[in-house]
Design a protein around this motif. Structure first.
Motif, PDB file in Angstrom:
ATOM      1  N   GLY A 119      54.155  52.781  13.019  1.00 41.73           N
ATOM      2  CA  GLY A 119      53.706  54.120  12.654  1.00 41.73           C
ATOM      3  C   GLY A 119      52.529  54.585  13.491  1.00 41.73           C
ATOM      4  O   GLY A 119      52.125  53.927  14.453  1.00 41.73           O
ATOM      5  N   PRO A 120      51.946  55.726  13.124  1.00 36.39           N
ATOM      6  CA  PRO A 120      50.866  56.312  13.928  1.00 36.39           C
ATOM      7  C   PRO A 120      49.539  55.555  13.829  1.00 36.39           C
ATOM      8  O   PRO A 120      48.636  55.799  14.619  1.00 36.39           O
ATOM      9  N   PHE A 121      49.413  54.625  12.858  1.00 34.45           N
ATOM     10  CA  PHE A 121      48.115  53.979  12.626  1.00 34.45           C
ATOM     11  C   PHE A 121      48.125  52.490  12.946  1.00 34.45           C
ATOM     12  O   PHE A 121      47.259  51.741  12.494  1.00 34.45           O
ATOM     13  N   ARG A 122      49.086  52.057  13.723  1.00 33.99           N
ATOM     14  CA  ARG A 122      49.154  50.655  14.120  1.00 33.99           C
ATOM     15  C   ARG A 122      47.836  50.235  14.777  1.00 33.99           C
ATOM     16  O   ARG A 122      47.317  50.927  15.642  1.00 33.99           O
ATOM     17  N   GLY A 123      47.305  49.107  14.326  1.00 35.98           N
ATOM     18  CA  GLY A 123      46.069  48.598  14.916  1.00 35.98           C
ATOM     19  C   GLY A 123      44.811  49.044  14.185  1.00 35.98           C
ATOM     20  O   GLY A 123      43.727  48.515  14.444  1.00 35.98           O
ATOM     21  N   ARG A 124      44.934  50.013  13.282  1.00 37.12           N
ATOM     22  CA  ARG A 124      43.747  50.453  12.544  1.00 37.12           C
ATOM     23  C   ARG A 124      43.449  49.502  11.386  1.00 37.12           C
ATOM     24  O   ARG A 124      44.361  48.928  10.787  1.00 37.12           O
ATOM     25  N   THR A 125      42.173  49.369  11.053  1.00 31.52           N
ATOM     26  CA  THR A 125      41.778  48.555   9.905  1.00 31.52           C
ATOM     27  C   THR A 125      41.878  49.383   8.629  1.00 31.52           C
ATOM     28  O   THR A 125      42.030  50.609   8.675  1.00 31.52           O
ATOM     29  N   ARG A 126      41.772  48.700   7.519  1.00 35.35           N
ATOM     30  CA  ARG A 126      41.780  49.379   6.211  1.00 35.35           C
ATOM     31  C   ARG A 126      40.684  50.458   6.167  1.00 35.35           C
ATOM     32  O   ARG A 126      40.928  51.577   5.727  1.00 35.35           O
ATOM     33  N   GLU A 127      39.488  50.112   6.656  1.00 32.56           N
ATOM     34  CA  GLU A 127      38.370  51.074   6.632  1.00 32.56           C
ATOM     35  C   GLU A 127      38.684  52.310   7.468  1.00 32.56           C
ATOM     36  O   GLU A 127      38.286  53.430   7.114  1.00 32.56           O
ATOM     37  N   GLN A 128      39.378  52.122   8.578  1.00 32.57           N
ATOM     38  CA  GLN A 128      39.697  53.246   9.470  1.00 32.57           C
ATOM     39  C   GLN A 128      40.787  54.158   8.912  1.00 32.57           C
ATOM     40  O   GLN A 128      41.028  55.240   9.446  1.00 32.57           O
ATOM     41  N   LEU A 129      41.456  53.707   7.858  1.00 29.45           N
ATOM     42  CA  LEU A 129      42.539  54.509   7.267  1.00 29.45           C
ATOM     43  C   LEU A 129      42.067  55.408   6.129  1.00 29.45           C
ATOM     44  O   LEU A 129      42.794  56.286   5.689  1.00 29.45           O
ATOM     45  N   VAL A 130      40.857  55.185   5.665  1.00 29.58           N
ATOM     46  CA  VAL A 130      40.361  55.893   4.476  1.00 29.58           C
ATOM     47  C   VAL A 130      40.354  57.410   4.670  1.00 29.58           C
ATOM     48  O   VAL A 130      40.706  58.170   3.764  1.00 29.58           O
ATOM     49  N   VAL A 153      59.144  40.967   8.273  1.00 27.04           N
ATOM     50  CA  VAL A 153      58.884  42.258   8.911  1.00 27.04           C
ATOM     51  C   VAL A 153      57.958  42.010  10.095  1.00 27.04           C
ATOM     52  O   VAL A 153      56.942  41.324   9.956  1.00 27.04           O
ATOM     53  N   VAL A 154      58.325  42.543  11.246  1.00 28.44           N
ATOM     54  CA  VAL A 154      57.514  42.385  12.452  1.00 28.44           C
ATOM     55  C   VAL A 154      57.311  43.755  13.102  1.00 28.44           C
ATOM     56  O   VAL A 154      58.223  44.580  13.091  1.00 28.44           O
ATOM     57  N   VAL A 155      56.115  43.992  13.616  1.00 24.44           N
ATOM     58  CA  VAL A 155      55.817  45.268  14.269  1.00 24.44           C
ATOM     59  C   VAL A 155      56.282  45.213  15.720  1.00 24.44           C
ATOM     60  O   VAL A 155      55.935  44.299  16.472  1.00 24.44           O
ATOM     61  N   HIS A 156      57.096  46.204  16.093  1.00 21.21           N
ATOM     62  CA  HIS A 156      57.659  46.300  17.451  1.00 21.21           C
ATOM     63  C   HIS A 156      57.542  47.765  17.881  1.00 21.21           C
ATOM     64  O   HIS A 156      58.415  48.584  17.594  1.00 21.21           O
ATOM     65  N   PRO A 157      56.423  48.132  18.516  1.00 18.53           N
ATOM     66  CA  PRO A 157      56.112  49.552  18.751  1.00 18.53           C
ATOM     67  C   PRO A 157      57.142  50.303  19.597  1.00 18.53           C
ATOM     68  O   PRO A 157      57.270  51.518  19.478  1.00 18.53           O
ATOM     69  N   GLN A 158      57.873  49.596  20.462  1.00 17.71           N
ATOM     70  CA  GLN A 158      58.800  50.291  21.366  1.00 17.71           C
ATOM     71  C   GLN A 158      60.067  50.779  20.660  1.00 17.71           C
ATOM     72  O   GLN A 158      60.789  51.622  21.191  1.00 17.71           O
ATOM     73  N   SER A 159      60.365  50.261  19.467  1.00 17.06           N
ATOM     74  CA  SER A 159      61.544  50.681  18.676  1.00 17.06           C
ATOM     75  C   SER A 159      62.849  50.584  19.469  1.00 17.06           C
ATOM     76  O   SER A 159      63.713  51.457  19.385  1.00 17.06           O
ATOM     77  N   ILE A 160      62.985  49.517  20.230  1.00 19.73           N
ATOM     78  CA  ILE A 160      64.214  49.270  21.001  1.00 19.73           C
ATOM     79  C   ILE A 160      65.040  48.170  20.332  1.00 19.73           C
ATOM     80  O   ILE A 160      66.258  48.254  20.244  1.00 19.73           O
ATOM     81  N   VAL A 161      64.356  47.129  19.841  1.00 17.84           N
ATOM     82  CA  VAL A 161      65.016  46.092  19.027  1.00 17.84           C
ATOM     83  C   VAL A 161      64.969  46.597  17.588  1.00 17.84           C
ATOM     84  O   VAL A 161      63.900  46.735  16.998  1.00 17.84           O
ATOM     85  N   HIS A 162      66.139  46.880  17.022  1.00 20.74           N
ATOM     86  CA  HIS A 162      66.158  47.559  15.717  1.00 20.74           C
ATOM     87  C   HIS A 162      66.120  46.616  14.529  1.00 20.74           C
ATOM     88  O   HIS A 162      65.744  47.028  13.440  1.00 20.74           O
ATOM     89  N   SER A 163      66.496  45.385  14.718  1.00 19.34           N
ATOM     90  CA  SER A 163      66.303  44.291  13.754  1.00 19.34           C
ATOM     91  C   SER A 163      67.027  43.073  14.288  1.00 19.34           C
ATOM     92  O   SER A 163      67.782  43.165  15.274  1.00 19.34           O
ATOM     93  N   MET A 164      66.791  41.919  13.650  1.00 23.15           N
ATOM     94  CA  MET A 164      67.323  40.653  14.148  1.00 23.15           C
ATOM     95  C   MET A 164      67.773  39.767  12.996  1.00 23.15           C
ATOM     96  O   MET A 164      67.307  39.921  11.871  1.00 23.15           O
TER      97      MET A 164
END
Length: 401
Positions: A190-201, A250-261
């Motif tokens: 999603g748009p907030f990948r890499g943000r901490t809990r505090e950064q999402l407030v 569940v694994v984060v894959h930002p490129q959205s090319i591998v759709h699941s495994m």
């Protein structure tokens, strides 16, 4: 040569519906659209679809828009050169039961359920009752009504449209059921990948609606930002493929090319790979188990590319583990989880609650849902669980207990 498969498209003016009609329109030798259903908020778009696909029947859930739809149909017919009196109006069903009336009245080989939210449960159950293949994009209906839907479906009757579950269905062809070790769902982050809990407030509605990969409706886009969507998909995978929640990663894959495994017991992993274009899983679901030639352009293997994978930050995004708990408990809890989230997303979009409070409040609702840990007896039971969850969410937001 066999005749085209007949198709009903539910949610025809939404993102999935419009892409499904693109697929059927380009493959008229394979598909014939016999009915459309929509809320009715865009009569012009619905009229264009009806005439372009020569549809026999239409359902609109808002009874008040029937006249608008009729006028839009006549205007579109005139625009396309129909002489006065030459155009025959399709059959129009209207009101809260219109979609189920359409399913009963217009037999189809495939019913594509692309309706938004848990309102899709009634149509899902009705479509299964007719014996049609259910191409399911409306994950909420399976999640909310899990035991009811599984009891109503014969083996193989439900074919997933979600790109992740389509990927799993494809990869599962690579081994026998007893050879499956784990399912692996990929998430863009999603748009907030890499943000901490505090950064999402302090995240705003506009920030949360800016998805980096997919163009979707507001509910699904916010769910992708909170990772609730991935939690719902975990529960859906558990129900579709009968794999325990603790064996679904569940694994984060930002490129959205591998759709699941799918990982098998011998240590091999099969992945389904394609550009992020929903027309591929839609086409496959409509024509399952056969593939539709040239559904989309494939990945280019003569160009350099990098794919990355990283674990989910469960502190910043607690929705996945909450969903794993809910899916393992079962009963009506998935319906409670989904309905509470829908209420919270509505409030967030209206600027009435904060981004991080969406999942926090859903967790409080789930924790309080002792009476809903049992399986639903019928559709009314699911609806009652959902209403309880919405009411409880509202009470918590207003400072009550």
């Amino acid at each position: 040569m066999s005749s085209p498969r007949t198709v009903l498209v539910l949610g025809s003016t939404g993102s999935i519906g419009t892409q499904a009609l693109d697929v059927t329109g380009r493959n008229r030798d394979l598909f014939r659209v016999v009915g459309l259903a929509a809320g009715g908020s865009d009569p012009q778009a619905l009229a264009e679809q009806v005439i372009a696909h020569e549809v026999e029947a239409v359902a609109v859930t808002r009874a008040t828009v029937v006249e608008d739809v009729q006028l839009a149909l006549y205007a579109e017919a005139r625009k396309r050169g129909y002489a006065r009196g030459e155009f025959r109006l399709p059959r129009i069903f209207a009101g809260p039961d219109a979609v189920e009336e359409l399913i009963d009245a217009v037999p189809a080989d495939v019913v594509l359920n692309g309706m938004p939210g848990s309102q899709g449960l009634g149509p899902t159950l009705r479509a299964l009752k007719t014996g049609a293949t259910l191409a399911l994009a409306n994950k909420e209906s399976l999640i909310a009504g899990g035991p009811l839907v599984r009891a109503a479906a014969r083996p193989g009757q439900i074919v997933p449209v979600d790109s992740e579950h389509s990927a799993l269905a494809q990869a599962l062809r690579g081994g026998r059921a007893e050879e499956v070790s784990r399912l692996v769902l990929t998430a863009s982050g999603g748009p907030f990948r890499g943000r901490t809990r505090e950064q999402l407030v302090d995240v705003t509605v506009e920030d949360a609606l800016a998805h980096p990969t997919w163009a979707m409706g507001q509910l699904v886009t916010i769910n992708s930002a909170t990772l609730v969507n991935k939690g719902l998909e975990l529960i859906e995978a558990h129900l579709l493929f009968d794999i325990p929640c603790e064996r679904i990663d569940v694994v984060v894959h930002p490129q959205s090319i591998v759709h699941s495994m799918v990982t098998f017991v011998d240590g091999s992993t099969l992945a389904q790979v394609s550009p992020p274009d929903m027309r591929l899983p839609i086409a496959l679901a409509l024509h399952w188990p056969n593939r539709v030639p040239d559904a989309i352009a494939p990945c280019r293997w003569d160009e350099a590319a990098t794919w990355t994978f990283e674990p989910v930050d469960n502190e910043a995004f607690p929705a996945v583990e909450l969903a794993r708990h809910v899916g393992s408990e079962g009963g009506c809890l998935p319906a409670v989880f989904n309905a509470a989230n829908e209420r919270l997303v509505t409030e967030f979009l209206a600027h009435n609650t904060s981004f991080t409070s969406i999942v926090d409040t859903v967790a409080e609702v789930v924790e309080a849902a002792d009476e809903w840990r049992r399986p639903p007896r019928d559709l009314a039971d699911v609806l009652a669980a959902e209403q309880w969850a919405r009411d409880r969410a509202t009470t918590i937001m207003s400072g009550g207990k």
